[in-house]
Design an enzyme around this catalytic site. Structure first.
Site, PDB file in Angstrom:
ATOM      1  N   ALA A  76       0.930  -1.137   0.120  1.00  0.00           N
ATOM      2  CA  ALA A  76       0.045   0.032   0.002  1.00  0.00           C
ATOM      3  C   ALA A  76       0.879   1.170  -0.076  1.00  0.00           C
ATOM      4  O   ALA A  76       2.143   1.046   0.509  1.00  0.00           O
ATOM      5  CB  ALA A  76      -0.830  -0.090   1.228  1.00  0.00           C
ATOM      6  N   GLY A 118       0.422  -5.082   0.628  1.00  0.00           N
ATOM      7  CA  GLY A 118      -0.763  -4.965  -0.093  1.00  0.00           C
ATOM      8  C   GLY A 118      -0.491  -5.715  -1.525  1.00  0.00           C
ATOM      9  O   GLY A 118      -1.353  -6.113  -2.194  1.00  0.00           O
ATOM     10  N   GLU A 150       4.205  -5.790   7.160  1.00  0.00           N
ATOM     11  CA  GLU A 150       3.359  -4.726   7.861  1.00  0.00           C
ATOM     12  C   GLU A 150       3.585  -4.620   9.173  1.00  0.00           C
ATOM     13  O   GLU A 150       3.639  -3.475   9.927  1.00  0.00           O
ATOM     14  CB  GLU A 150       1.772  -5.019   7.799  1.00  0.00           C
ATOM     15  CG  GLU A 150       1.278  -4.707   6.369  1.00  0.00           C
ATOM     16  CD  GLU A 150       1.223  -5.811   5.268  1.00  0.00           C
ATOM     17  OE1 GLU A 150       2.121  -6.643   5.522  1.00  0.00           O
ATOM     18  OE2 GLU A 150       0.548  -5.570   4.221  1.00  0.00           O
TER      19      GLU A 150
HETATM   20  C1  3H9 Z   1       0.628  -2.374   3.247  1.00  0.00           C
HETATM   21  O1  3H9 Z   1       0.867  -2.828   2.277  1.00  0.00           O
HETATM   22  C2  3H9 Z   1      -0.705  -2.372   3.996  1.00  0.00           C
HETATM   23  C3  3H9 Z   1      -1.474  -3.380   3.414  1.00  0.00           C
HETATM   24  O2  3H9 Z   1      -1.705  -4.743   4.009  1.00  0.00           O
HETATM   25  C4  3H9 Z   1      -3.018  -3.057   3.732  1.00  0.00           C
HETATM   26  C5  3H9 Z   1      -3.556  -1.823   2.841  1.00  0.00           C
HETATM   27  C6  3H9 Z   1      -5.256  -1.596   2.889  1.00  0.00           C
HETATM   28  N1  3H9 Z   1       4.617   3.357  -0.094  1.00  0.00           N
HETATM   29  O3  3H9 Z   1      13.350   1.087  -0.194  1.00  0.00           O
HETATM   30  P1  3H9 Z   1      13.793   1.957  -1.489  1.00  0.00           P
HETATM   31  C7  3H9 Z   1       9.405   4.848  -1.578  1.00  0.00           C
HETATM   32  S1  3H9 Z   1       1.732  -1.476   4.169  1.00  0.00           S
HETATM   33  C8  3H9 Z   1       5.165   4.577  -0.438  1.00  0.00           C
HETATM   34  O4  3H9 Z   1      14.886   2.828  -1.512  1.00  0.00           O
HETATM   35  P2  3H9 Z   1      14.630  -0.659  -2.909  1.00  0.00           P
HETATM   36  C9  3H9 Z   1      10.499   4.767  -0.687  1.00  0.00           C
HETATM   37  O5  3H9 Z   1      10.373   5.866   0.342  1.00  0.00           O
HETATM   38  C10 3H9 Z   1       3.463  -1.665   3.123  1.00  0.00           C
HETATM   39  N2  3H9 Z   1       6.337   4.852  -0.907  1.00  0.00           N
HETATM   40  O6  3H9 Z   1      13.724   0.808  -2.637  1.00  0.00           O
HETATM   41  C11 3H9 Z   1      11.711   5.522  -1.485  1.00  0.00           C
HETATM   42  O7  3H9 Z   1      11.225   6.730  -1.765  1.00  0.00           O
HETATM   43  P3  3H9 Z   1      12.183   8.111  -2.278  1.00  0.00           P
HETATM   44  C12 3H9 Z   1       3.930  -2.986   3.131  1.00  0.00           C
HETATM   45  C13 3H9 Z   1       7.395   3.499  -0.870  1.00  0.00           C
HETATM   46  O8  3H9 Z   1      14.268  -0.839  -4.550  1.00  0.00           O
HETATM   47  C14 3H9 Z   1      11.490   4.686  -2.839  1.00  0.00           C
HETATM   48  O9  3H9 Z   1      10.059   4.229  -2.674  1.00  0.00           O
HETATM   49  N3  3H9 Z   1       5.095  -2.758   2.196  1.00  0.00           N
HETATM   50  C15 3H9 Z   1       6.942   2.350  -0.412  1.00  0.00           C
HETATM   51  O10 3H9 Z   1      15.594  -0.636  -2.053  1.00  0.00           O
HETATM   52  C16 3H9 Z   1      12.421   3.578  -3.084  1.00  0.00           C
HETATM   53  O11 3H9 Z   1      12.390   2.834  -1.829  1.00  0.00           O
HETATM   54  C17 3H9 Z   1       6.353  -2.674   2.788  1.00  0.00           C
HETATM   55  O12 3H9 Z   1       6.360  -2.072   4.065  1.00  0.00           O
HETATM   56  C18 3H9 Z   1       5.290   2.327  -0.087  1.00  0.00           C
HETATM   57  N4  3H9 Z   1       5.034   1.039   0.299  1.00  0.00           N
HETATM   58  O13 3H9 Z   1      13.424  -1.491  -2.352  1.00  0.00           O
HETATM   59  C19 3H9 Z   1       7.537  -2.637   1.890  1.00  0.00           C
HETATM   60  N5  3H9 Z   1       7.870   1.607  -0.437  1.00  0.00           N
HETATM   61  O14 3H9 Z   1      13.059   7.529  -3.423  1.00  0.00           O
HETATM   62  C20 3H9 Z   1       8.131  -1.220   1.912  1.00  0.00           C
HETATM   63  C21 3H9 Z   1       8.887   2.192  -0.779  1.00  0.00           C
HETATM   64  O15 3H9 Z   1      11.403   9.156  -2.205  1.00  0.00           O
HETATM   65  N6  3H9 Z   1       9.208  -1.028   0.751  1.00  0.00           N
HETATM   66  N7  3H9 Z   1       8.812   3.189  -1.122  1.00  0.00           N
HETATM   67  O16 3H9 Z   1      13.375   7.769  -0.756  1.00  0.00           O
HETATM   68  C22 3H9 Z   1      10.091  -1.651   0.567  1.00  0.00           C
HETATM   69  O17 3H9 Z   1      10.627  -2.775   1.471  1.00  0.00           O
HETATM   70  C23 3H9 Z   1      11.328  -1.425  -0.413  1.00  0.00           C
HETATM   71  O18 3H9 Z   1      10.971  -0.348  -0.788  1.00  0.00           O
HETATM   72  C24 3H9 Z   1      11.297  -2.218  -1.724  1.00  0.00           C
HETATM   73  C25 3H9 Z   1      12.110  -1.576  -2.840  1.00  0.00           C
HETATM   74  C26 3H9 Z   1      11.676  -3.722  -1.326  1.00  0.00           C
HETATM   75  C27 3H9 Z   1       9.899  -2.342  -2.189  1.00  0.00           C
END
Ligand code: 3H9
Length: 660
Positions: free
Chosen positions: A69, A108, A131
């Site tokens: 999300a 999500g 999460e």
């Molecule tokens: C959820 O899903 C809730 C649901 O169950 C229910 C909903 C109803 N949103 O990490 P990076 C940005 S909760 C917004 O350096 P990588 C991050 O801030 C979510 N922005 O890249 C950064 O921005 P900036 C559950 C996000 O390639 C840029 O993307 N998911 C999000 O090393 C690059 O990020 C997670 O907890 C987001 N969800 O790794 C996963 N994610 O360039 C969280 C990232 O402006 N994310 N950004 O600084 C990750 O683990 C890593 O970002 C990922 C990519 C592995 C995806």
């Protein structure tokens, strides 16, 4: 392939062999922002109503399927359609929907995939429900659909740890149905075509496999204990273990729990930590600066710290040459490093092939000139200025002029060490925390003359070591030890003012620190700090408040756990309150004429947190730390500050008791 139709700015689709291939393109991580949810909903409606569409494939553009999300939307007014509503439409579609996981499917993103009727993944993809790391539970069906697919015990493990699994494990657990090489989308299209008109496997309609309730209760109790008061893991346990009830009931409960947690202080703190980590890598003056290539790392001093750094470097794929004073001492260092690798092998963190490869990349020497071919040299010798200056002068003569020299000093001034070399611009600090192969934090010290590409090299090497590098300017103790000193000073003032060590420790542990401050002192030993205080005695401001209690303990031979007595007593190794310490504290108060008063846990915490935050203010004002978030990350990753409180700078925004 038909022409591409845009369903929203971030969702488009084209028909391939009668299958609607829906692509989410919402850089950087294809998060399910409102525009994505809108686009998906429209694409699904089109698929349902079009007679020439037999099935759907959902995939992502770039290297991510869906990162989750959109966390940036949390805390803002909700926008329709919600993710659970879109996901329900996927599951309910009368035509087969296949998820083609081109990359990470997290949160999500995995929930979208779980509702599809079939999941095929690229070998490089990872899946997970992280999460809880953000202080929430999966809110779009994850806690209910995952147990239906893989059973309660495996779902409990994944959801409460938040860990991601690689494609192979995802397949063996049953999260995905197939790993596809080559044209993933093409394969997904033919699968969707084959399923057209056939009964579909809807995850929500599966029954949760029955398991022994005592086994589940045991696992749940362990998770709750490990959560140290955090709400999300406990709620996740509740939702997953009750997932055998009707799906709709479980989903309603999950949604309400998700919303409650999403708006909590704990989740706000963990989101702050998430974004602070991403911000920390943006360093002023380094835009467009490439790091120098590093393949071979020299490590000087193979004691505990040097060995830990060596293990981290070997684990990251570097070739490591360890230097120590004599061949014998160097050989001892070699044994220590191999011993640590053996522990990794025994615990399963390393397999035999990995162990052999890492060992083969390690050598030790007592000759400075053997470091001539190193790209980066990290010294971890005794923290004494003369010793370090002598070493750096010697190294300066034998290493390449473009090699980077890093000092691991904790308290010395690295500018003085750099000034002793012919090339101060290639010197920086890399302050690791002990044990260096375990602790995530590295303070990267930008010295007065450090060249930008040298700083960039330190940052990139630390990242490759899977550390969290935080840039700090030069000051005594850098960011972490300066804040820690302020915190320790305040704790000692509290002792004089009326609190006892175990009361302060209890307040800290209840707040979420793994161990109270005085228990930590006892574990580490009191002698090093005592020696430092004695060295500093002559230069101490005589008008500044100074608490002598720690000195008195040391003079009485109470050096901590190793000596059986410190701030506590340790008969049979077990920590107990020692009335003798209380007597020493009372005597110190009486000597200064202090009338002790009672402190509540809240008051203790407030004073300690404020002392940390005020020191943080000073570090920001002096330009030592770039952002409050950097300070928070240092304290969380190096000093046990509970991440779900967001760090001392974040925690101050609202009082500690205002959790909602
Ligand atoms: C959820 O899903 C809730 C649901 O169950 C229910 C909903 C109803 N949103 O990490 P990076 C940005 S909760 C917004 O350096 P990588 C991050 O801030 C979510 N922005 O890249 C950064 O921005 P900036 C559950 C996000 O390639 C840029 O993307 N998911 C999000 O090393 C690059 O990020 C997670 O907890 C987001 N969800 O790794 C996963 N994610 O360039 C969280 C990232 O402006 N994310 N950004 O600084 C990750 O683990 C890593 O970002 C990922 C990519 C592995 C995806």
């Amino acid at each position: 392939m038909s022409e591409t139709t845009a369903f929203s700015a971030t969702v488009s689709a084209a028909t391939r062999d009668g299958v609607l291939v829906v692509t989410i393109d919402n850089a950087p991580v294809n998060a399910t922002s409102a525009d994505v949810r809108n686009g998906l909903e429209k694409a699904l409606a089109r698929a349902e109503s079009s007679t020439d569409v037999n099935g759907v494939v959902i995939t992502g553009a770039g290297k991510t399927f869906i990162g989750g999300a959109d966390i940036k939307e949390f805390g803002k007014p909700a926008m329709e359609p919600t993710l659970p509503a879109v996901i329900q439409k996927i599951e309910d579609l009368s035509k087969p929907v296949v998820a083609a996981l081109n990359g990470a499917a997290l949160g999500g993103g995995l929930e979208v995939a779980l509702a599809c009727h079939y999941r095929i993944t690229s070998p490089a993809a990872q899946v997970g429900l992280p999460e809880v790391k953000l202080g929430i539970v999966p809110g779009a069906g994850g806690t209910q659909r995952l147990p239906r697919l893989i059973g309660i015990p495996a779902a409990l493990d994944l959801i409460t740890s938040g860990r991601s699994v690689k494609a192979e494990e995802a397949l063996s657990l049953g999260i995905v149905d197939e790993i596809g090489e080559g044209d993933l989308v093409g394969t997904a299209v033919s699968i969707a075509g084959k399923f057209a008109g056939k009964p579909l496997r809807r995850t929500g309609e599966l029954t949760v496999p029955v398991v022994d309730p005592t086994e589940i209760e045991k696992a749940s109790a362990k998770i709750r204990a490990k959560a140290r008061g955090q709400k999300a893991p406990a709620e996740a346990v509740r939702l997953v273990t009750s997932s055998a009830r009707p799906l709709a009931e479980g989903l309603t409960d999950e949604r309400a729990t998700f919303l409650m947690l999403r708006d909590s202080r704990e989740a706000a703190a963990l989101r702050h930590v998430f974004f602070a980590e991403r911000e920390a890598s943006k360093v002023d003056g380094l835009e467009g600066i490439a790091p120098r290539p590093v393949g071979r790392i020299g490590i000087c001093g193979l004691g505990l710290m040097g060995s830990g750094i060596a293990v981290a470097a070997l684990g990251a794929g570097y070739t490591v040459i360890g230097l120590d004073q004599t061949p014998d001492v160097a050989e001892k260092g070699h044994e220590r490093i191999v011993g640590l690798l053996e522990r990794n092998l025994a615990s399963g963190r390393l397999d035999q092939a990995g162990f052999d490869a890492q060992k083969a990349r390690l050598s030790v020497t007592a000759l400075d000139s053997d470091l001539a071919f190193c790209d980066l040299i990290i010294e971890a010798v005794f923290d004494d200025l003369d010793v370090k200056i002598d070493l750096f002068r010697r190294l300066d003569r034998v290493i390449r002029p473009d090699a980077v020299l890093a000092t691991n000093t904790s308290y010395l001034n690295p500018d003085e060490i750099a000034a002793a070399t012919a090339h101060p611009e290639r010197v920086l600090g890399l302050h690791f925390f002990s044990p260096a192969h375990v602790m995530r934090l590295v303070e990267v010290v930008r010295c007065a003359r450090t060249a930008p590409d040298v700083l960039a090299t330190g940052l990139s090497a630390a990242k490759k070591l899977r550390k969290l590098p935080i840039v700090t300017g030069v000051t005594e103790g850098f960011i972490g030890n300066r804040i820690f000193s302020a915190y320790r000073r305040e704790a000692e003032f509290l002792l004089e003012d009326g609190a006892l060590p175990h009361e302060i420790d209890a307040a800290l542990e209840e707040y979420g620190f793994p161990m109270g401050l005085f228990a930590v002192y006892d574990m580490a030993g009191l002698e090093i700090a005592w020696a430092r205080r004695k060295r500093q005695a002559a230069s101490r401001d005589p008008s500044a408040r100074y608490v002598e209690i720690a000195d008195t303990l040391c003079e009485a031979g109470r050096m901590g756990q190793k000596s059986g007595r410190g701030w506590y007593a340790y008969p049979d190794g077990k920590r107990i309150i020692d009335p003798e310490v209380t007597i020493i504290i009372e005597a110190a108060r009486a000597k200064k004429g202090i009338v002790p008063r009672h402190f509540s846990r809240d008051e203790i915490l407030k004073r300690l947190l404020e002392a940390m935050a005020m020191e943080g203010d000073a570090l920001l004002a002096q330009g030592i730390a770039a952002r409050p978030g950097d300070i928070d990350l240092v304290m969380i990753n190096g000093y046990g500050f509970p991440s779900h409180k967001g760090g001392p700078m974040f925690a101050r925004i609202e009082p500690p008791q205002s959790d909602t």
